[in-house]
Design an enzyme around this catalytic site. Structure first.
Site, PDB file in Angstrom:
ATOM      1  N   GLU A   1       1.016  -1.001   0.062  1.00  0.00           N
ATOM      2  CA  GLU A   1      -0.083  -0.085   0.064  1.00  0.00           C
ATOM      3  C   GLU A   1       0.672   1.121   0.066  1.00  0.00           C
ATOM      4  O   GLU A   1       0.517   2.235  -0.682  1.00  0.00           O
ATOM      5  CB  GLU A   1      -0.972  -0.009   1.336  1.00  0.00           C
ATOM      6  CG  GLU A   1      -2.145  -0.674   1.065  1.00  0.00           C
ATOM      7  CD  GLU A   1      -1.918  -2.227   1.289  1.00  0.00           C
ATOM      8  OE1 GLU A   1      -0.812  -2.695   1.894  1.00  0.00           O
ATOM      9  OE2 GLU A   1      -2.811  -3.035   1.109  1.00  0.00           O
TER      10      GLU A   1
ATOM     11  N   HIS B   1     -10.719  -6.316   9.110  1.00  0.00           N
ATOM     12  CA  HIS B   1     -11.114  -6.191   7.878  1.00  0.00           C
ATOM     13  C   HIS B   1     -12.401  -5.346   7.904  1.00  0.00           C
ATOM     14  O   HIS B   1     -12.855  -4.543   7.101  1.00  0.00           O
ATOM     15  CB  HIS B   1     -11.564  -7.536   7.063  1.00  0.00           C
ATOM     16  CG  HIS B   1     -10.380  -7.898   6.223  1.00  0.00           C
ATOM     17  ND1 HIS B   1      -9.183  -8.204   6.907  1.00  0.00           N
ATOM     18  CD2 HIS B   1     -10.273  -8.069   4.844  1.00  0.00           C
ATOM     19  CE1 HIS B   1      -8.415  -8.662   5.795  1.00  0.00           C
ATOM     20  NE2 HIS B   1      -9.064  -8.617   4.853  1.00  0.00           N
TER      21      HIS B   1
END
Lengths: 332, 403
Positions: A60, A129
């Site tokens: 990322e 998540h």
């Protein structure tokens, strides 16, 4: 108007903007060949090719940085996080770089880039998540943060974000991807950033939602109507900039407000909304602004526990009644 | 200590091909106690093993530089007298600029952090001469040299240090955030390693637009232990982007040496993890820097992907103005100042009949005057107006949106 899903509306926004502007490109994990982990980017590789639709490593910091650098050369990258929780891995690139470059370098270079991905809870994804972390980004000057709740805004806000000259984080909701609704056909349809929307007019209490909680507010308003309570429902849509004027206007009429959000209650968007109403509409308020937020708990996996973490419709009803007549507000 | 000693030994063996730790030389070991800054002594609060390890590291840096360094000899044909003089002038400009900046710092004209580039000039200058004005450059917080080398004026860089409205970013950046969109100097960044992923995006832009340009990404040895650095190199290699990753290895991340922080202190070897060429080159010889960079640029422009160069260099001053520099020895500092890149170029110009002592002196006086003018300009420039405060947070923003 065509009926489609929230997911399809996002996909349409990418396609329309990529057709319109050859400098728009999209990158992220599994966005190209695989079509996106949530299939939001399905078909883009086939139409626009691998030059403009780029699969990245699970990295990322690298691809947010690459989006920043690309934006500095005049490109307009759309950067997908598989879930917004993964954006935390790139926090330095987002907060220290993307958000500050325009200011730090005195306006010499702006970053027309989009950060996006699904957040929100309710799908038993566990605490890493499933989460709603908009307030981390809301806190940061230089970033804009929007959260579409409807199918039309999924398209309209995404297109606005792509065309915006500043970095915009579009926080989608996993639980809304399959939702169907009307979407304008016009390729120039844009939902302006910085505008809230009144979805239901009422005179007794203002329910302020964002993303999925907007729909819960609408359902709560139906229940309240059965008790003779006329609730107004506002979809906040844009968290930063925030449309204070629409909120204040509503509270001038209803004199009461409940803000509903999935993010942790402490230090969340609710605190910001409550503060602004306190500052700008204090003399119109007949009761404290009520926060119905996510509980200050990492989301557990087990469904019976997980559902207790996020705001429930009965909590919104309870919050509205507390604001109206001081009925007990018991939220555990 | 056993682990550290083991690491240091391995590092020395890796560089010199020897299997033993170098013994401390003489009594010149100064480190540890800030109160003893600049005074040669043997600290008493260290174990014998620790002293041995540190002495070995220091000896190895000098030894490594001795192996890497060579005098200016083979100057390529394309570098004529004008170019060589240009290199000398730019290196001297940077040195003079930094010297005056340090003075202004001690006079309280410059605040905050001030990291000086003195000693490393050959890297910025030699590498820039191998690039075109359309190529992008991006660097870390030790960025005054990189700003000057792209052609930003001494005035606008000095004024930025003073926090004045006439600074290159209007007083909003300061020492660590020089920038010029026009010159494609895409900024100095103060998060170590943070600029590396951005450099990958700049190179992506180059490739996307197919203009034959590249992005030179500068950073120190310290950055190479950051995750962002590794992620950036990997992504650049996966996408085969025109990035030259330029490591300015001056052996210290603030006060922690490469051998105490880096499992593979031969930084150029890290390129192999990303299947890109990695070379080590002499960063104290501007011609060697130029040659290495030219080769890397040709590689990038051919479409072959990124390239890593590790330049062996040295900062003549401590990390910042607030650093007493007690972790380095006089011996080490003496060695590196003896191979001062500016002096070497002066010698070369004289030995080859391109300049006389007097001519060089005249040139230096002109540069001194340019920097003096920059100081005066910065001093006399106005502070940014308060109306500047909220400018450029966003490009599109309405007044009613402020919280």
């Amino acid at each position: 108007m065509a009926e489609m899903t929230y997911r399809e509306a996002l996909n349409l926004a990418f396609k329309e903007e990529m057709r319109r502007d050859p400098d728009v490109l999209l990158m992220g994990e599994d966005v190209a060949l695989y079509g996106g982990s949530f299939k939001v980017t399905k078909g883009l590789l086939e139409e626009f090719g691998e030059k403009r639709v780029l699969d990245t490593p699970i990295s990322e910091a690298a691809f947010v940085g690459a989006s920043i650098g690309a934006a500095m050369t005049g490109l307009k990258p759309i950067c997908e996080f598989l879930t917004v929780g993964f954006a935390l891995v790139a926090m330095d690139q987002i907060v220290n770089h993307a958000a500050k470059i325009y200011y730090m370098f005195n306006g010499q270079v702006n970053l027309p880039m989009v950060l996006r991905g699904p957040g929100g809870g309710g799908h038993q994804l566990g605490s890493q998540h499933g989460q709603s972390i908009e307030s981390y980004f809301l806190h940061c000057p230089g970033l804009k943060v929007v959260m579409p709740a409807t199918v039309a805004d999924a398209k309209g806000l995404m297109k606005a974000a792509i065309r915006d000259p500043d970095p915009v984080f579009v926080m989608e909701h996993e639980g809304l991807y399959g939702m169907r609704g009307e979407c304008p056909d016009d390729p120039e349809f844009i939902t302006p950033i910085g505008k809230a929307q009144v979805l239901r007019e009422g005179k007794d209490v203002t329910l302020i939602g964002l993303s999925k909680t907007t729909h819960q507010c609408l359902q709560a308003a139906e229940l309240l109507a059965k008790d003779g309570i006329d609730a107004e429902v506002i979809d906040l849509r844009s968290l930063n900039p925030m449309d204070d004027a629409t909120l204040v206007e509503s509270v001038k009429k209803t004199n009461r407000a409940v803000v509903v959000y999935e993010g942790w209650r402490t230090g969340g968007i609710g605190a910001e909304v409550a503060s602004r109403l306190m500052e700008k509409a204090f003399y119109y308020l007949d009761a404290p602004v009520v926060r119905i937020g996510g509980k200050d708990i990492p989301a557990p996996y087990a469904y019976n526990l997980e559902k207790l973490v996020y705001p429930r419709i009965e909590e919104i009803v309870m919050g509205a009644k507390y604001a109206l007549d001081g009925s007990p507000l018991i939220i555990r | 200590m056993a682990t550290e000693k083991g690491r240091a030994s391995a590092a020395v063996a890796g560089r010199n091909g020897k299997s033993t730790v170098e013994e401390p030389k003489g009594e010149s070991t100064v480190h540890g106690d800030p109160s003893e800054a600049g005074i040669e002594s043997t600290p008493s609060d260290k174990s014998a093993a620790a002293e041995k390890v540190e002495a070995a590291e220091m000896a190895s840096f000098v030894e490594l530089a001795r192996q890497t360094h060579q005098e200016i000899t083979d100057v390529p044909d394309e570098l004529g007298k004008d170019e060589l003089l240009g290199m000398y002038r730019m290196m001297y400009l940077i040195r003079r600029f930094e010297t005056r900046a340090a003075q202004m710092y001690t006079q309280g004209k410059i605040k905050g952090f001030l990291h000086l580039y003195s000693g490393q000039e050959a890297v910025a200058v030699g590498s820039r001469f191998a690039l075109t004005p359309k190529d992008y450059m991006i660097t870390s917080y030790r960025d005054h040299g990189h700003a000057l080398v792209v052609g930003m004026s001494a005035r606008e860089v000095m004024a930025e240090l003073f926090g004045k409205s006439t600074g290159c970013v209007g007083g909003k950046g300061g020492s660590m955030h020089m920038f010029s969109a026009e010159k494609r100097m895409m900024g100095g960044y103060a998060i170590v390693g943070g600029s590396v992923p951005i450099s990958v995006g700049l190179a992506l832009g180059c490739k996307y637009k197919n203009e034959g340009t590249l992005c030179a990404s500068y950073f120190g040895d310290g950055a190479t232990n950051q995750g962002a650095w590794h992620e950036g190199l990997n992504l650049s290699a996966v996408w085969k982007l025109p990035n030259i990753f330029v490591c300015e290895n001056n052996f210290y991340g603030i006060g922690t040496s490469v051998t105490r922080s880096t499992a593979e202190p031969d930084i150029y070897k890290r390129a192999s993890s990303y299947r890109m060429p990695g070379v080590r080159a002499d960063g104290m010889n501007v011609i060697e820097v130029y040659q290495a960079m030219k080769k890397a640029a040709e590689h990038c422009r051919s479409g072959a992907g990124p390239y890593l160069i590790e330049f062996i260099t040295y900062r003549f001053r401590p990390h910042s103005m607030s650093d007493p520099g007690t972790y380095r020895t006089k011996e080490e500092e003496r060695f590196f100042t003896s191979i001062d890149p500016i002096e070497q170029m002066a010698e070369y110009l004289k030995a080859n009949g391109m300049q006389t002592d007097d001519e060089l002196k005249t040139l230096r006086k002109a540069v001194d005057a340019e920097v003096d003018d920059a100081v005066q300009f910065a001093d006399e420039s106005p502070m940014p107006g308060e109306e500047e405060l909220r400018k450029y947070v966003y490009k599109e923003w309405k007044d009613e949106w402020w919280g």
